[in-house]
Design a protein around this motif. Sequence first.
Motif, PDB file in Angstrom:
ATOM      1  N   ASN A   1     -28.398  16.420   0.256  1.00  0.00           N
ATOM      2  CA  ASN A   1     -28.709  17.080  -0.867  1.00  0.00           C
ATOM      3  C   ASN A   1     -28.794  15.438  -1.419  1.00  0.00           C
ATOM      4  N   THR A   2     -28.034  14.918  -0.948  1.00  0.00           N
ATOM      5  CA  THR A   2     -27.734  13.274  -1.558  1.00  0.00           C
ATOM      6  C   THR A   2     -29.443  13.093  -1.599  1.00  0.00           C
TER       7      THR A   2
ATOM      8  N   GLU B   1     -40.680  18.922  -4.670  1.00  0.00           N
ATOM      9  CA  GLU B   1     -39.511  19.256  -3.089  1.00  0.00           C
ATOM     10  C   GLU B   1     -39.481  18.402  -2.386  1.00  0.00           C
ATOM     11  N   ILE B   2     -38.409  18.112  -1.370  1.00  0.00           N
ATOM     12  CA  ILE B   2     -38.733  17.106  -0.426  1.00  0.00           C
ATOM     13  C   ILE B   2     -38.494  18.440   0.967  1.00  0.00           C
TER      14      ILE B   2
ATOM     15  N   ASP C   1     -36.542  11.519  -7.007  1.00  0.00           N
ATOM     16  CA  ASP C   1     -36.321  10.442  -7.649  1.00  0.00           C
ATOM     17  C   ASP C   1     -37.930   9.959  -7.457  1.00  0.00           C
ATOM     18  N   LEU C   2     -38.007   9.441  -6.690  1.00  0.00           N
ATOM     19  CA  LEU C   2     -38.119   8.212  -5.714  1.00  0.00           C
ATOM     20  C   LEU C   2     -40.012   8.170  -5.728  1.00  0.00           C
TER      21      LEU C   2
ATOM     22  N   ALA D   1     -48.005  22.000  -3.892  1.00  0.00           N
ATOM     23  CA  ALA D   1     -46.594  22.451  -4.076  1.00  0.00           C
ATOM     24  C   ALA D   1     -45.880  21.200  -4.827  1.00  0.00           C
ATOM     25  N   SER D   2     -46.829  20.063  -4.413  1.00  0.00           N
ATOM     26  CA  SER D   2     -46.174  19.170  -4.752  1.00  0.00           C
ATOM     27  C   SER D   2     -44.386  18.576  -4.471  1.00  0.00           C
ATOM     28  N   ILE D   3     -45.317  19.423  -2.461  1.00  0.00           N
ATOM     29  CA  ILE D   3     -43.773  19.005  -1.356  1.00  0.00           C
ATOM     30  C   ILE D   3     -43.444  18.198  -0.714  1.00  0.00           C
ATOM     31  N   LYS D   4     -43.495  16.873  -0.893  1.00  0.00           N
ATOM     32  CA  LYS D   4     -43.264  15.915   0.033  1.00  0.00           C
ATOM     33  C   LYS D   4     -42.601  16.009   1.618  1.00  0.00           C
TER      34      LYS D   4
END
Length: 187
Positions: free
Chosen positions: A128-129, A142-143, A136-137, A109-112
């Motif tokens: 959230n920030t 998703e993170i 972005d990095l 799912a491209s979740i790191k």
Amino acid sequence: MSGNPLASKIAAPYARALFDFSVDKNIMHQITADFQNLEIFLGESSELTDYLNNPLFSQDAKREVLTKILQSQVNSETFKFLMVLVSRDRINLLQSVITNYLELVYETASIKTIEVVAAVEFSNAQKNTLIQKLKDLTNAREIKLDITVDPNLIGGFLIKTESKVIDFTIKNQLQQLAKHLDAVLEI
């Protein structure tokens, strides 16, 4: 994120088989939700974890306990999988299987998953920030943050990904300053 490498290696084929099965049967979301809940439940219930890991208890006894506690709480396929682990004397690897399975899901799912060690608990706005900056990095869709609080850091936080450690802690900054002062004062 870390654990016993041998257990992880033994658990990997079980996690892969369940992952492939869940994709084929189109039940990945249900099994993933079950495993996320189980991960939390096992983390909070050390007695159950110790019981399942204890080789002195029989397969039948473990099967009975899991039936009473989990059968009505999880998807039937998830429960059948747990029974397979019991019958193969691999239920002691459940936490490693869960970790491996969730890593496969997150990768797909491209979740790191990123480990963060902070001096104090983050507010929701700070989380959230941080998630947005990490997206972005890392170019991840998703993170998932794995946050640990360590008051020894004095202030700030430490970010650990697969290949990088980014240290924004006051403890680290003080250590860097001490090294710099030592180098300057030796002249």
